[in-house]
Design a protein around this motif. Structure first.
Motif, PDB file in Angstrom:
ATOM      1  N   HIS A  46       0.793  -1.228   0.000  1.00 44.80           N
ATOM      2  CA  HIS A  46       0.000   0.000   0.000  1.00 44.80           C
ATOM      3  C   HIS A  46       0.832   1.289   0.000  1.00 44.80           C
ATOM      4  O   HIS A  46       0.273   2.370   0.193  1.00 44.80           O
ATOM      5  CB  HIS A  46      -1.035   0.007   1.134  1.00 44.80           C
ATOM      6  CG  HIS A  46      -2.020  -1.100   0.994  1.00 44.80           C
ATOM      7  ND1 HIS A  46      -2.934  -1.155  -0.030  1.00 44.80           N
ATOM      8  CD2 HIS A  46      -2.212  -2.222   1.737  1.00 44.80           C
ATOM      9  CE1 HIS A  46      -3.654  -2.252   0.091  1.00 44.80           C
ATOM     10  NE2 HIS A  46      -3.230  -2.920   1.146  1.00 44.80           N
ATOM     11  N   LYS A  47       2.154   1.202  -0.213  1.00 48.85           N
ATOM     12  CA  LYS A  47       2.940   2.423  -0.411  1.00 48.85           C
ATOM     13  C   LYS A  47       2.811   2.771  -1.892  1.00 48.85           C
ATOM     14  O   LYS A  47       3.363   2.085  -2.759  1.00 48.85           O
ATOM     15  CB  LYS A  47       4.406   2.234  -0.018  1.00 48.85           C
ATOM     16  CG  LYS A  47       5.180   3.534  -0.153  1.00 48.85           C
ATOM     17  CD  LYS A  47       6.511   3.497   0.540  1.00 48.85           C
ATOM     18  CE  LYS A  47       7.151   4.886   0.430  1.00 48.85           C
ATOM     19  NZ  LYS A  47       8.398   4.952   1.165  1.00 48.85           N
ATOM     20  N   LYS A  48       2.041   3.807  -2.169  1.00 51.29           N
ATOM     21  CA  LYS A  48       1.730   4.148  -3.555  1.00 51.29           C
ATOM     22  C   LYS A  48       2.990   4.603  -4.283  1.00 51.29           C
ATOM     23  O   LYS A  48       3.740   5.455  -3.799  1.00 51.29           O
ATOM     24  CB  LYS A  48       0.651   5.229  -3.614  1.00 51.29           C
ATOM     25  CG  LYS A  48      -0.689   4.728  -3.139  1.00 51.29           C
ATOM     26  CD  LYS A  48      -1.754   5.772  -3.299  1.00 51.29           C
ATOM     27  CE  LYS A  48      -3.093   5.239  -2.805  1.00 51.29           C
ATOM     28  NZ  LYS A  48      -4.146   6.240  -2.957  1.00 51.29           N
ATOM     29  N   HIS A  49       3.206   3.997  -5.475  1.00 51.32           N
ATOM     30  CA  HIS A  49       4.397   4.276  -6.260  1.00 51.32           C
ATOM     31  C   HIS A  49       4.093   4.118  -7.747  1.00 51.32           C
ATOM     32  O   HIS A  49       3.065   3.571  -8.133  1.00 51.32           O
ATOM     33  CB  HIS A  49       5.533   3.336  -5.837  1.00 51.32           C
ATOM     34  CG  HIS A  49       5.254   1.889  -6.107  1.00 51.32           C
ATOM     35  ND1 HIS A  49       4.383   1.142  -5.328  1.00 51.32           N
ATOM     36  CD2 HIS A  49       5.710   1.046  -7.064  1.00 51.32           C
ATOM     37  CE1 HIS A  49       4.329  -0.088  -5.800  1.00 51.32           C
ATOM     38  NE2 HIS A  49       5.115  -0.176  -6.858  1.00 51.32           N
ATOM     39  N   ARG A  50       5.019   4.608  -8.544  1.00 51.95           N
ATOM     40  CA  ARG A  50       4.906   4.473  -9.990  1.00 51.95           C
ATOM     41  C   ARG A  50       6.302   4.380 -10.575  1.00 51.95           C
ATOM     42  O   ARG A  50       7.276   4.828  -9.965  1.00 51.95           O
ATOM     43  CB  ARG A  50       4.127   5.639 -10.604  1.00 51.95           C
ATOM     44  CG  ARG A  50       4.771   7.000 -10.443  1.00 51.95           C
ATOM     45  CD  ARG A  50       3.947   8.150 -11.001  1.00 51.95           C
ATOM     46  NE  ARG A  50       3.745   8.061 -12.416  1.00 51.95           N
ATOM     47  CZ  ARG A  50       4.620   8.493 -13.332  1.00 51.95           C
ATOM     48  NH1 ARG A  50       5.761   9.030 -12.963  1.00 51.95           N
ATOM     49  NH2 ARG A  50       4.356   8.375 -14.606  1.00 51.95           N
ATOM     50  N   VAL A  51       6.403   3.802 -11.752  1.00 51.60           N
ATOM     51  CA  VAL A  51       7.654   3.768 -12.489  1.00 51.60           C
ATOM     52  C   VAL A  51       7.675   5.020 -13.356  1.00 51.60           C
ATOM     53  O   VAL A  51       6.863   5.178 -14.264  1.00 51.60           O
ATOM     54  CB  VAL A  51       7.768   2.491 -13.356  1.00 51.60           C
ATOM     55  CG1 VAL A  51       9.058   2.507 -14.164  1.00 51.60           C
ATOM     56  CG2 VAL A  51       7.686   1.253 -12.475  1.00 51.60           C
ATOM     57  N   ALA A  52       8.586   5.932 -13.036  1.00 56.71           N
ATOM     58  CA  ALA A  52       8.662   7.198 -13.769  1.00 56.71           C
ATOM     59  C   ALA A  52       9.448   7.054 -15.066  1.00 56.71           C
ATOM     60  O   ALA A  52       9.198   7.780 -16.029  1.00 56.71           O
ATOM     61  CB  ALA A  52       9.312   8.267 -12.889  1.00 56.71           C
ATOM     62  N   GLU A  53      10.388   6.096 -15.087  1.00 55.36           N
ATOM     63  CA  GLU A  53      11.272   5.998 -16.249  1.00 55.36           C
ATOM     64  C   GLU A  53      11.985   4.648 -16.240  1.00 55.36           C
ATOM     65  O   GLU A  53      12.321   4.122 -15.186  1.00 55.36           O
ATOM     66  CB  GLU A  53      12.288   7.133 -16.118  1.00 55.36           C
ATOM     67  CG  GLU A  53      13.381   7.208 -17.097  1.00 55.36           C
ATOM     68  CD  GLU A  53      14.324   8.356 -16.742  1.00 55.36           C
ATOM     69  OE1 GLU A  53      15.531   8.160 -16.912  1.00 55.36           O
ATOM     70  OE2 GLU A  53      13.866   9.424 -16.292  1.00 55.36           O
ATOM     71  N   THR A  54      12.190   4.089 -17.427  1.00 55.69           N
ATOM     72  CA  THR A  54      13.090   2.955 -17.616  1.00 55.69           C
ATOM     73  C   THR A  54      13.957   3.253 -18.829  1.00 55.69           C
ATOM     74  O   THR A  54      13.619   4.105 -19.648  1.00 55.69           O
ATOM     75  CB  THR A  54      12.346   1.617 -17.820  1.00 55.69           C
ATOM     76  OG1 THR A  54      11.525   1.706 -18.991  1.00 55.69           O
ATOM     77  CG2 THR A  54      11.494   1.252 -16.616  1.00 55.69           C
ATOM     78  N   THR A  55      15.070   2.544 -18.934  1.00 57.34           N
ATOM     79  CA  THR A  55      16.003   2.749 -20.041  1.00 57.34           C
ATOM     80  C   THR A  55      15.297   2.542 -21.370  1.00 57.34           C
ATOM     81  O   THR A  55      14.618   1.531 -21.570  1.00 57.34           O
ATOM     82  CB  THR A  55      17.183   1.762 -19.935  1.00 57.34           C
ATOM     83  OG1 THR A  55      17.768   1.884 -18.647  1.00 57.34           O
ATOM     84  CG2 THR A  55      18.219   2.036 -21.000  1.00 57.34           C
TER      85      THR A  55
END
Length: 104
Positions: free
Chosen positions: A82-91
């Motif tokens: 439940h720690k809200k997160h997102r992937v902002a960038e990948t190679t």
């Protein structure tokens, strides 16, 4: 025997998820990204804890509280349930290979 670096998906327009192990209270998954990121409005809010290691490439994880973590090859991170997160960038232009372990 499986190899985490073998048989990488050819379609680079999508992020690919493959369950490697599913057992009581744990799931191990290989994720292959090719420059993908989470939608601006999309936050993961998972019921499971997630331990992730970056095996190849690089990535940036953002948390709803403003914390930003840059990951390089070999880095690992534990994300509590439940720690809200997102992937902002990948190679871009090469495979970013993740090993993710989801657990209760």
């Amino acid at each position: 025997m499986d190899n985490l670096f073998a048989n990488l998906p050819k379609d680079t327009s999508l992020e690919h998820f493959k369950d490697l192990l599913v057992a009581d209270g744990v799931r191990v998954e290989r994720i292959v990204s090719y420059g993908q990121s989470s939608p601006e409005s999309g936050w993961y809010d998972q019921a499971e804890n997630e331990w992730v290691s970056l095996l190849e490439g690089s990535a940036v994880i953002e948390f709803e509280d403003g914390e930003v973590i840059a990951l390089a090859k070999g880095d690992c991170l534990n994300i509590p349930a439940h720690k809200k997160h997102r992937v902002a960038e990948t190679t871009a232009n090469t495979a970013t290979i993740w090993l993710a372990i989801f657990y209760s």
